[in-house]
Design a protein around this motif. Structure first.
Motif, short mmCIF file in Angstrom:
data_model
loop_
_atom_site.label_atom_id
_atom_site.label_comp_id
_atom_site.label_asym_id
_atom_site.label_seq_id
_atom_site.Cartn_x
_atom_site.Cartn_y
_atom_site.Cartn_z
N ALA A 268 0.82 -1.20 0.00
CA ALA A 268 0.00 0.00 0.00
C ALA A 268 0.86 1.26 0.00
O ALA A 268 0.54 2.25 -0.67
CB ALA A 268 -0.93 -0.01 1.21
N LEU A 269 1.96 1.22 0.73
CA LEU A 269 2.87 2.36 0.78
C LEU A 269 3.46 2.64 -0.60
O LEU A 269 3.52 3.79 -1.05
CB LEU A 269 3.98 2.08 1.79
N LYS A 270 3.86 1.59 -1.30
CA LYS A 270 4.44 1.74 -2.64
C LYS A 270 3.40 2.24 -3.63
O LYS A 270 3.69 3.06 -4.50
CB LYS A 270 5.01 0.40 -3.09
N ALA A 271 2.17 1.73 -3.48
CA ALA A 271 1.10 2.12 -4.41
C ALA A 271 0.43 3.44 -4.02
O ALA A 271 -0.45 3.92 -4.73
CB ALA A 271 0.05 1.00 -4.46
N LYS A 272 0.80 3.98 -2.86
CA LYS A 272 0.22 5.22 -2.34
C LYS A 272 -1.30 5.12 -2.22
O LYS A 272 -2.05 5.98 -2.68
CB LYS A 272 0.62 6.41 -3.23
N GLN A 273 -1.73 4.03 -1.60
CA GLN A 273 -3.16 3.81 -1.36
C GLN A 273 -3.34 3.18 0.02
O GLN A 273 -2.40 2.60 0.57
CB GLN A 273 -3.76 2.91 -2.45
N PRO A 274 -4.53 3.27 0.59
CA PRO A 274 -4.76 2.70 1.93
C PRO A 274 -4.60 1.18 1.90
O PRO A 274 -5.03 0.52 0.94
CB PRO A 274 -6.21 3.10 2.24
N PRO A 275 -4.01 0.60 2.94
CA PRO A 275 -3.89 -0.86 2.99
C PRO A 275 -5.25 -1.51 3.26
O PRO A 275 -6.16 -0.88 3.81
CB PRO A 275 -2.93 -1.09 4.16
N LYS A 276 -5.38 -2.76 2.85
CA LYS A 276 -6.61 -3.52 3.09
C LYS A 276 -6.24 -4.78 3.89
O LYS A 276 -5.53 -5.65 3.39
CB LYS A 276 -7.26 -3.91 1.76
N PHE A 277 -6.73 -4.82 5.12
CA PHE A 277 -6.36 -5.91 6.01
C PHE A 277 -7.54 -6.87 6.20
O PHE A 277 -8.70 -6.46 6.25
CB PHE A 277 -5.95 -5.36 7.38
N ALA A 278 -7.21 -8.14 6.33
CA ALA A 278 -8.23 -9.15 6.61
C ALA A 278 -8.70 -9.05 8.05
O ALA A 278 -8.04 -8.45 8.90
CB ALA A 278 -7.65 -10.55 6.34
N ALA A 279 -9.87 -9.62 8.31
CA ALA A 279 -10.38 -9.66 9.68
C ALA A 279 -9.40 -10.41 10.58
O ALA A 279 -8.62 -11.25 10.11
CB ALA A 279 -11.74 -10.36 9.71
N LEU A 280 -9.43 -10.11 11.85
CA LEU A 280 -8.46 -10.68 12.78
C LEU A 280 -8.69 -12.17 12.98
O LEU A 280 -7.75 -12.97 12.99
CB LEU A 280 -8.54 -9.95 14.12
N LYS A 281 -9.96 -12.55 13.14
CA LYS A 281 -10.24 -13.93 13.53
C LYS A 281 -10.34 -14.87 12.32
O LYS A 281 -11.06 -14.59 11.36
CB LYS A 281 -11.53 -14.02 14.35
N VAL A 282 -9.63 -15.97 12.40
CA VAL A 282 -9.75 -17.07 11.43
C VAL A 282 -10.24 -18.27 12.23
O VAL A 282 -9.62 -18.66 13.22
CB VAL A 282 -8.41 -17.39 10.76
N PHE A 283 -11.36 -18.82 11.82
CA PHE A 283 -11.94 -19.93 12.59
C PHE A 283 -11.12 -21.21 12.40
O PHE A 283 -10.66 -21.53 11.32
CB PHE A 283 -13.40 -20.15 12.18
N SER A 284 -10.96 -21.94 13.49
CA SER A 284 -10.19 -23.18 13.48
C SER A 284 -10.90 -24.24 12.63
O SER A 284 -12.12 -24.28 12.55
CB SER A 284 -10.01 -23.70 14.91
N ARG A 285 -10.12 -25.11 12.03
CA ARG A 285 -10.69 -26.21 11.26
C ARG A 285 -11.06 -27.40 12.14
O ARG A 285 -11.62 -28.39 11.66
CB ARG A 285 -9.69 -26.66 10.20
N LEU A 286 -10.72 -27.32 13.39
CA LEU A 286 -11.02 -28.43 14.32
C LEU A 286 -12.53 -28.50 14.60
O LEU A 286 -13.18 -27.47 14.68
CB LEU A 286 -10.27 -28.23 15.63
#
Length: 286
Positions: A268-286
């Motif tokens: 994002a810094l190189k492209a001069k645009q806001p970063p896009k982040f994934a949600a914090l939680k990833v549900f377990s496969r268990l």
């Protein structure tokens, strides 16, 4: 986010990933047992559901009152329990301890959340209100705010958070003890002086909520991994010595540095645009 609203708590999402939690038990936001249980369940449910929340603001629906503290009818019940001589005193004290721990856990729920919680305080903030905001990550106060650590006037020592958190928040233990022992009111300016709040916003409810939401929106644009990790490590630092915290931080970041958020920030810094982040939680496969 309206599905998280309940009888006395209104939840909205004024900007992406930012929650506004409004306390709204008329007329003065006095906390009954049902109310504080509802408060704790809100934050625990957000975490359990994996809601993509990256910052939250707590305020009141009532301009003149953030909260009047504990509902006095609940205080009378507590006093009645203590005065009941028909029960074994030791067993009754164990039951009381269990209730107090449940109360502490509910009001302390914002600290367990992986996202920063900002208190936007205005009007009167009395007793339990000081406990509640002390647990929050950041505290802003409107210039019209009046605080009071009021429990001594009821006949008890504060037991839900103030005495645990405030000595870590303020460096002025003399004034903290004065405010606790006397239960006198103190202003937003005095609260800023002792470090209870980091900013005093001129005006009232609208002004301080707007300022807090602006801060929350800014934080929500940062990496959730970085912000959540920072919150966790700052809290750990409060409760441990420097060598312990450094060792713990090394172990924590040994895993956290594997995040894709770092490469996304660089892209994002190189492209001069806001970063896009994934949600914090990833549900377990268990």
């Amino acid at each position: 986010m309206d599905k998280y609203s309940s009888k006395w708590i209104k939840v909205s999402e004024p900007s992406p990933h930012v929650l506004l939690v409004e306390l709204s038990r008329a007329p003065v936001n006095a906390f009954s047992q049902e109310y504080w249980q509802e408060f704790g369940k809100l934050f625990d449910r957000l975490v359990e559901d994996g809601a993509d929340v990256r910052a939250a603001v707590i305020s009141s629906a009532f301009p003149k009152f953030f909260t009047a503290g504990l509902d006095l009818s609940d205080a009378v019940l507590l006093g009645g329990d203590a005065a009941d001589t028909t029960r074994d005193a030791a067993r009754a004290s164990l039951a009381m301890r269990k209730k107090l721990i449940q109360f502490q856990q509910a009001i302390g729920a914002p600290e367990r959340a992986p996202f920063p919680v900002i208190a936007a305080v205005h009007g009167h903030c009395i007793g339990l209100g000081v406990d509640l905001i002390s647990i929050c990550d950041i505290r802003y106060a409107a210039s019209n705010t009046s605080f009071a650590i009021k429990e001594v006037d009821i006949g008890l020592a504060p037991d839900i958070g103030s005495l645990a958190y405030l000595p870590h928040i303020t460096g002025n233990h003399s004034l903290l003890r004065e405010l606790t022992y006397t239960a006198r009111s103190f202003s937003a300016a005095e609260a800023e002086k002792i470090g209870l709040v980091s900013k005093v916003v001129q005006g009232g409810k609208d002004e301080v909520v707007s300022e807090a939401l602006g801060l929350a929106k800014f934080i929500a644009g940062k990496s959730p991994i970085a912000v959540s990790g920072s919150k966790h490590l700052i809290t750990h630092s409060r409760d441990h010595n420097v060598p312990e915290n450094l060792a713990y931080t090394g172990a924590w970041n040994g895993a956290a540095l594997m995040t894709k958020d770092i490469t996304e920030n660089l892209r994002a810094l190189k492209a001069k645009q806001p970063p896009k982040f994934a949600a914090l939680k990833v549900f377990s496969r268990l």
